[in-house]
Scaffold this motif. Structure first.
Motif, mmCIF file in Angstrom:
data_model
loop_
_atom_site.group_PDB
_atom_site.id
_atom_site.type_symbol
_atom_site.label_atom_id
_atom_site.label_comp_id
_atom_site.label_asym_id
_atom_site.label_seq_id
_atom_site.Cartn_x
_atom_site.Cartn_y
_atom_site.Cartn_z
ATOM 1 N N CYS A 4 -29.803 0.105 10.958
ATOM 2 C CA CYS A 4 -29.661 0.352 12.392
ATOM 3 C C CYS A 4 -28.925 1.683 12.582
ATOM 4 C CB CYS A 4 -28.892 -0.788 13.037
ATOM 5 S SG CYS A 4 -28.426 -0.476 14.748
ATOM 6 N N CYS A 7 -25.184 0.604 14.577
ATOM 7 C CA CYS A 7 -24.106 -0.132 13.903
ATOM 8 C C CYS A 7 -24.150 0.067 12.382
ATOM 9 C CB CYS A 7 -24.151 -1.617 14.268
ATOM 10 S SG CYS A 7 -25.595 -2.473 13.620
ATOM 11 N N CYS A 30 -31.092 -2.349 15.801
ATOM 12 C CA CYS A 30 -31.229 -3.771 15.515
ATOM 13 C C CYS A 30 -31.236 -4.528 16.846
ATOM 14 C CB CYS A 30 -30.099 -4.255 14.615
ATOM 15 S SG CYS A 30 -28.491 -4.349 15.428
ATOM 16 N N CYS A 33 -27.864 -4.525 18.792
ATOM 17 C CA CYS A 33 -27.538 -3.253 19.442
ATOM 18 C C CYS A 33 -28.449 -2.995 20.640
ATOM 19 C CB CYS A 33 -27.601 -2.105 18.446
ATOM 20 S SG CYS A 33 -26.241 -2.185 17.256
HETATM 21 ZN ZN ZN Z 1 -27.239 -2.302 15.223
#
Ligand code: ZN
Length: 175
Positions: A4, A7, A30, A33
């Motif tokens: 991702c 994050c 992801c 997020c």
């Molecule tokens: Zn993420």
């Protein structure tokens, strides 16, 4: 495993187009997020199927709302915190009024209608953003929703909304 871009976790990601105050950018995000960022930014998921888009919209659309502190037939099982949002609109006239009521008293019916319509539009937008924030915090409902309309300058109306994000559960007959 893909990563991702937000994050940095190694997990399944989706190609996203993010649009907000910072402009437009493309990131692999992801699911967590996407939900988190989706509360503040507009996100188009570029490789999402129609079914997935519909499922996501349904979760946000299903967030239950009330101005009271509880829902009949439901129990609150978790409190996720207070959510708040506000937005400002120009009203196309100058006013010295300090409250909406005072301002309306000095307007024609037509002006009043135009401003009331605009405020209603803003409140609908705010509710939509509040629903996204609630989902981002893992809630499925917002209680104690309160709207406030103020006149911060001479030619604008500020509309703000607050509420408490909660998780509710239907009370079944057996319990
Ligand atoms: Zn993420």
């Amino acid at each position: 495993m893909p990563k991702c871009d937000f994050c940095r976790r190694e997990t399944a990601v989706k190609k996203c187009k993010i649009i907000d105050d910072m402009g437009t950018r493309y990131r692999n995000l992801c699911n967590d997020c996407i939900t988190k960022l989706g509360a503040q930014s507009h996100i188009d998921i570029l490789d999402e199927t129609e079914e997935e888009t519909a499922a996501r919209a349904a979760i946000i659309g299903d967030v239950k709302l009330t101005t009271s502190p509880s829902f009949e037939g439901y129990r609150i099982v978790d409190y996720k915190g207070i959510i708040f949002d506000e937005t400002l609109t120009g009203i196309g006239i100058r006013t010295v009024a300090k409250s909406l009521g005072d301002m309306f008293a000095s307007l024609t019916g037509e002006q009043m209608h135009a401003i009331t319509d605009r405020i209603n539009e803003l409140e609908t937008e705010l509710i939509d953003r509040m629903r996204k924030k609630a989902v981002a915090q893992g809630a499925n409902a917002i209680i104690s929703i309160d709207f406030e309309r103020t006149i911060p300058g001479g030619n604008a109306v500020m509309v703000s909304a607050s509420g408490t994000a909660v998780v509710i559960e239907k009370i079944t007959e057996e319990q």
